[in-house]
Scaffold this motif. Structure first.
Motif, short mmCIF file in Angstrom:
data_model
loop_
_atom_site.label_atom_id
_atom_site.label_comp_id
_atom_site.label_asym_id
_atom_site.label_seq_id
_atom_site.Cartn_x
_atom_site.Cartn_y
_atom_site.Cartn_z
N ASN A 91 -1.21 -11.87 0.45
CA ASN A 91 -1.80 -10.94 1.58
C ASN A 91 -0.72 -9.40 0.78
OD1 ASN A 91 -1.47 -8.70 3.09
ND2 ASN A 91 -2.04 -9.87 4.51
N ILE A 92 -2.24 -8.42 0.49
CA ILE A 92 -1.84 -7.64 -0.38
C ILE A 92 -1.13 -5.91 -0.09
CG2 ILE A 92 -2.38 -8.03 -2.17
CD1 ILE A 92 -4.99 -6.91 -2.33
N LYS A 93 -1.20 -6.25 1.43
CA LYS A 93 -1.09 -4.84 2.64
C LYS A 93 -0.17 -4.09 2.19
CE LYS A 93 -0.97 -3.61 7.09
NZ LYS A 93 -1.12 -4.15 8.75
N ASP A 94 0.94 -4.19 1.65
CA ASP A 94 2.16 -3.64 1.44
C ASP A 94 2.40 -3.64 -0.23
OD1 ASP A 94 2.55 -3.49 3.85
OD2 ASP A 94 4.13 -5.04 3.95
N TYR A 95 2.00 -3.96 -0.96
CA TYR A 95 1.62 -3.79 -2.17
C TYR A 95 1.24 -2.16 -2.79
CZ TYR A 95 1.51 -8.71 -3.51
OH TYR A 95 2.16 -10.04 -3.84
N SER A 96 2.94 -2.17 -4.24
CA SER A 96 1.84 -0.94 -4.69
C SER A 96 1.14 -1.04 -5.43
CB SER A 96 3.29 -0.33 -5.54
OG SER A 96 3.63 -0.42 -6.38
N ALA A 97 0.91 -0.30 -6.59
CA ALA A 97 -0.92 0.43 -7.23
C ALA A 97 -0.10 -0.87 -8.19
CB ALA A 97 -1.03 1.86 -7.44
N ASP A 98 0.42 -0.95 -9.26
CA ASP A 98 1.42 -1.16 -10.28
C ASP A 98 1.56 -2.84 -9.77
OD1 ASP A 98 1.79 1.04 -11.64
OD2 ASP A 98 3.92 1.92 -11.48
N ALA A 99 1.95 -2.86 -8.82
CA ALA A 99 2.03 -4.40 -8.30
C ALA A 99 0.60 -4.80 -8.30
CB ALA A 99 3.57 -4.41 -7.28
N LEU A 100 0.30 -4.17 -7.35
CA LEU A 100 -1.67 -5.01 -7.07
C LEU A 100 -2.39 -5.09 -8.77
CD1 LEU A 100 -3.09 -5.38 -5.41
CD2 LEU A 100 -4.24 -3.19 -5.11
#
Length: 151
Positions: A70-79
């Motif tokens: 799940n990528i709901k709370d990911y930052s741009a760099d983490a994504l």
């Protein structure tokens, strides 16, 4: 948390992904060059910012039962990092991800080579194929039964 639009902008940085609009304003992103049956990298990205990245081919990824993160709370760099890893995991064969090349010897100093290749594990004497196996365990068992041991 990134907005839907911000996540889409990050994902669209990856030219190898193709956007596919689906129902309810959601979006999938496909990786058509995948070496696996799985081609959807970003799954059901929703206008509320929720969505998933397929990581089922990534070593030690903390995924759900479908291989998704799940990528709901990911930052741009983490994504970006996660998507790059996901694409890479779909771009490499099992032999490339986890290569095996071992030399096995018997008590007469004869050598056989065990290699992981696309279709499984193969045992060679020089350039001659001595055996083909579905798993490492099968190949190792064969070699041990023939009196070989790993260096």
């Amino acid at each position: 948390m990134l907005t839907f639009e911000e996540k889409v902008a990050v994902i669209e940085e990856f030219a190898e992904l193709d956007r596919k609009d689906i129902s309810l304003g959601r979006v999938n992103f496909h990786y058509e060059d995948s070496l696996y049956d799985k081609k959807i990298v970003v799954y059901r990205l929703h206008p509320n910012g929720n969505g998933f990245v397929y990581a089922g081919e990534m070593e030690e990824a903390d995924t759900d039962e479908r291989g998704m993160i799940n990528i709901k709370d990911y930052s741009a760099d983490a994504l970006r990092d996660l998507i790059r890893e996901a694409i890479n995991s779909l771009s490499l064969s099992p032999a490339e991800k986890d290569p095996v090349m071992e030399e096995w010897l018997n008590d007469r100093d004869q050598a056989l080579i065990l290699l992981r290749e696309e279709d499984g594990y193969n045992v060679y004497a020089d350039d001659t194929l001595e055996g083909a196996f579905n798993s490492y365990q099968e190949a190792a068992s064969f070699l041990e039964q023939e009196g070989f041991s790993r260096l």
